[in-house]
Motif scaffolding. Structure first.
Motif, PDB file in Angstrom:
ATOM      1  N   ALA A 154       0.880  -1.180   0.000  1.00 41.31           N
ATOM      2  CA  ALA A 154       0.000   0.000   0.000  1.00 41.31           C
ATOM      3  C   ALA A 154       0.912   1.223   0.000  1.00 41.31           C
ATOM      4  O   ALA A 154       1.985   1.212   0.609  1.00 41.31           O
ATOM      5  N   ILE A 155       0.486   2.277  -0.706  1.00 41.76           N
ATOM      6  CA  ILE A 155       1.326   3.488  -0.815  1.00 41.76           C
ATOM      7  C   ILE A 155       0.718   4.585   0.070  1.00 41.76           C
ATOM      8  O   ILE A 155      -0.502   4.808   0.032  1.00 41.76           O
ATOM      9  N   PHE A 156       1.583   5.239   0.845  1.00 39.82           N
ATOM     10  CA  PHE A 156       1.139   6.339   1.703  1.00 39.82           C
ATOM     11  C   PHE A 156       1.780   7.628   1.205  1.00 39.82           C
ATOM     12  O   PHE A 156       3.003   7.733   1.128  1.00 39.82           O
ATOM     13  N   ILE A 157       0.916   8.585   0.914  1.00 33.04           N
ATOM     14  CA  ILE A 157       1.417   9.829   0.317  1.00 33.04           C
ATOM     15  C   ILE A 157       0.972  11.019   1.156  1.00 33.04           C
ATOM     16  O   ILE A 157      -0.207  11.124   1.532  1.00 33.04           O
ATOM     17  N   GLU A 158       1.931  11.899   1.433  1.00 38.67           N
ATOM     18  CA  GLU A 158       1.578  13.153   2.108  1.00 38.67           C
ATOM     19  C   GLU A 158       1.651  14.247   1.050  1.00 38.67           C
ATOM     20  O   GLU A 158       2.730  14.556   0.539  1.00 38.67           O
ATOM     21  N   ALA A 159       0.473  14.774   0.756  1.00 43.22           N
ATOM     22  CA  ALA A 159       0.398  15.773  -0.314  1.00 43.22           C
ATOM     23  C   ALA A 159      -0.821  16.658  -0.070  1.00 43.22           C
ATOM     24  O   ALA A 159      -1.718  16.276   0.689  1.00 43.22           O
ATOM     25  N   PRO A 160      -0.886  17.832  -0.684  1.00 42.48           N
ATOM     26  CA  PRO A 160      -2.069  18.693  -0.512  1.00 42.48           C
ATOM     27  C   PRO A 160      -3.330  17.956  -0.967  1.00 42.48           C
ATOM     28  O   PRO A 160      -3.305  17.259  -1.998  1.00 42.48           O
ATOM     29  N   GLU A 161      -4.420  18.137  -0.211  1.00 43.89           N
ATOM     30  CA  GLU A 161      -5.649  17.392  -0.513  1.00 43.89           C
ATOM     31  C   GLU A 161      -6.214  17.726  -1.904  1.00 43.89           C
ATOM     32  O   GLU A 161      -6.797  16.866  -2.569  1.00 43.89           O
ATOM     33  N   ASP A 162      -6.026  18.972  -2.344  1.00 45.82           N
ATOM     34  CA  ASP A 162      -6.585  19.343  -3.651  1.00 45.82           C
ATOM     35  C   ASP A 162      -5.807  18.743  -4.820  1.00 45.82           C
ATOM     36  O   ASP A 162      -6.159  18.917  -5.988  1.00 45.82           O
TER      37      ASP A 162
END
Lengths: 269, 316
Positions: free
Chosen positions: B262-270
């Motif tokens: 599974a990939i976990f990404i921290e990025a802006p929601e938009d």
């Protein structure tokens, strides 16, 4: 301040402890009078009849009462002071009170004043009941009461008795603040009381400056002051002001030390 | 200091014992509590919460630093500042030989007196009216805690300090007390709530400071801390290809995979839709896209884990 003293009285009035202490003090005064009366009755023609009579007739009877109060009274006021201050630490109510904006100096002052007033009331009750009891026995034994210069003697003896108690109230309060425990402070105060008697006795048997030390101890000066409560005081008694001064100095040191410690104390849970 | 700051500590430090062998309970504490906020003071046991409250209330003397309550230094006139404050202390200290009502009367009288009706009111609020004539020594811990809260409500304080207020309460009592704290907050009271219960702070407070080993390791709005911990979890047809492709996108802050790929990404929601579009255009099918919102508990465990967050974090 009056509010705080009123609260202290309210709290004390709801506890058993002050009533028990007064009852013990009363018992220590009334039991010897009752025993003396029984002995007087049973030994009308006996050898000790004069001794029993003296214990029952005023003003001599009052002398016995004044002499009996400090011995037990010291322990009782130590219990009162330690219990009034020490339990506040144990229950955590000290934190609760101070957290409500009561300043520490006001709090400790109200405690000291309350203990002093309650002790004073206790002594007055005990002496009044003793006076009533010995007035009755005087009337029964002698058929009259000879007051003479009794009033002056009465108030001077009362003052000396209270002064002695003030030293032990101050001491017990200081140890309660220092040790934060009722039981420990009672133990230390009584240990001081006993320890002084032993050390004073040993030092008085030595020579040189060591032999002079007992003159500056609490117990020695208490005994000197209490000796003045006798209707026929012995001739070698130190000047009363010297003993009173030393006892007042001890009281001041204990009270100042209690404030010093209390104002700098961390009151953790 | 602005008028809307009710509590402010400046470099507050407390060391118990000597400087060499003593225990440093609080180190350089700098917090601000705004008027009308419900401020959570969160930390594990022995982290210094009660010591801090002790210093705020003048019960513990700071080694260094200063405290301002209502914009005034507490060294100047603490008693008058504390009269605008009420506190619910840990262990619910009361006179065991007095009744609940008597205890309230005692503390009422020390404050200069209040109306008897107010005592009835607060006893009703905390549900102790029927037991108010019983001695406190017969009370359960929960009842003592309620009595403590009743006492805090006796006056009309601007600031309420709660030290572990739900300790010993049953679940129903806990809900009631939390509701009460929330309603006090809505009335405009400033609340300082110390707790080791993360969900309590999460449910009740709007601001939080996290304390560990005497240091504030994070503070800010509760929602701000949670938002920061939000991540996107994805499942795709070729995880390795997806990761190498996404690594090149500069607005992606972090990207990790677990053992299940599974990939976990921290990025802006938009930008979540853009990520999906990019992967699909490259022939990587996306079977799952889920927003994972860390709870305050996750955040708490993360920040108190020594070494991960060595310095203080500020979350505006």
């Amino acid at each position: 301040m009056l509010d705080l003293i009123r609260v202290e009285f309210f709290k004390l009035s709801k506890r058993w402890m002050p009533y028990v202490l007064v009852l013990v003090l009363l018992a220590s005064i009334l039991i010897p009078i009752i025993v003396s009366y029984i002995n007087y009755q049973s030994e009308v023609d006996g050898f000790q009849i004069i001794d029993w009579k003296e214990a029952l007739v005023l003003p001599n009877a009052m002398q016995n009462i004044f002499n009996s109060i400090p011995g037990l009274g010291i322990i009782l006021v130590a219990i009162l002071a330690a219990s009034t201050v020490g339990t506040e630490y144990g229950w955590g109510t000290l934190r609760q009170t101070l957290a409500r904006g009561i300043s520490r100096p006001r709090y400790l002052t109200s405690k000291l004043l309350s203990i002093g007033i309650v002790s004073f009331i206790g002594v007055i009750i005990a002496i009044t009941i003793g006076l009533i009891a010995t007035s009755i026995t005087s009337m029964v034994v002698e058929g009259e009461i000879i007051w003479g210069s009794f009033t002056g003697y009465f108030f001077a003896s009362l003052g000396r008795t209270l002064l002695v108690l003030v030293v032990y109230i101050s001491m017990a309060t200081f140890f309660s603040v220092l040790l934060r425990s009722t039981a420990l402070s009672i133990m230390v105060t009584i240990a001081w009381f006993i320890g002084e008697s032993i050390i004073g006795g040993l030092l008085s048997m030595s020579s040189g400056w060591l032999a002079d030390i007992p003159q500056y101890l609490i117990m020695y000066n208490t005994n000197e002051l209490m000796a003045l409560n006798s209707l026929d005081p012995r001739g070698d008694i130190t000047d009363w002001w010297q003993s009173a001064g030393i006892l007042l100095a001890y009281s001041t040191v204990f009270i100042v030390a209690a404030y010093y410690r209390f104002l700098r104390q961390d009151l953790t849970a | 200091m602005p008028d809307d700051i009710v509590i402010k500590t400046n470099g507050l430090t407390k060391r118990f014992g000597s400087s060499s062998k003593g225990i440093l309970a609080i180190h350089n504490l700098n917090i601000e509590v705004k008027r009308g906020s419900i401020f959570g003071f969160l930390g594990p046991n022995a982290s210094g919460k009660t010591t801090t409250i002790g210093m705020l209330l003048g019960l513990v003397i700071p080694t260094s630093g200063s405290i301002e309550l209502f914009g005034q230094d507490t060294k100047v006139d603490l008693p008058s500042l504390l009269q605008r404050t009420s506190s619910v202390l840990e262990n619910s200290p009361f006179y065991p030989y007095l009744t609940g009502r008597n205890n309230l009367e005692v503390f009422t009288k020390t404050m200069g007196g209040l109306h008897r009706e107010r005592i009835d009111e607060v006893l009703t609020i905390v549900g102790l009216k029927k037991r108010s004539k019983n001695k406190v020594k017969t009370y359960s811990l929960g009842m003592r805690q309620r009595l403590c809260i009743a006492m805090a409500l006796l006056s009309d304080p601007e600031l309420l300090i709660f030290d572990e207020p739900t300790n010993g309460l049953d679940p129903e009592g806990i809900i009631e007390i939390r509701e009460l704290i929330r309603s006090l907050g809505k009335e405009g009271k400033t609340i300082f709530l110390s707790s080791h219960l993360l969900h309590e702070v999460e449910q009740v407070c709007d601001h939080v400071a996290i304390l560990n080993k005497g240091k504030v390791i994070a503070h800010g709005p509760v929602k701000g801390l949670l938002r920061r911990s939000r991540m996107l979890r994805m499942r795709v047809s070729d995880a390795n290809a997806a990761v190498s492709m996404l690594m090149d996108i500069d607005w992606i802050k972090t990207i990790e995979t677990d053992e299940d790929m599974a990939i976990f990404i921290e990025a802006p929601e938009d930008k979540y839709a853009d990520i999906n579009e990019t992967l699909v255009k490259q022939g990587i099918r996306v079977s799952e896209m889920t927003t994972i919102e860390d709870t305050l508990e996750d955040f708490f465990l993360e920040v108190i884990d020594e070494g991960k967050v060595p310095t203080e974090k500020q979350h505006a």
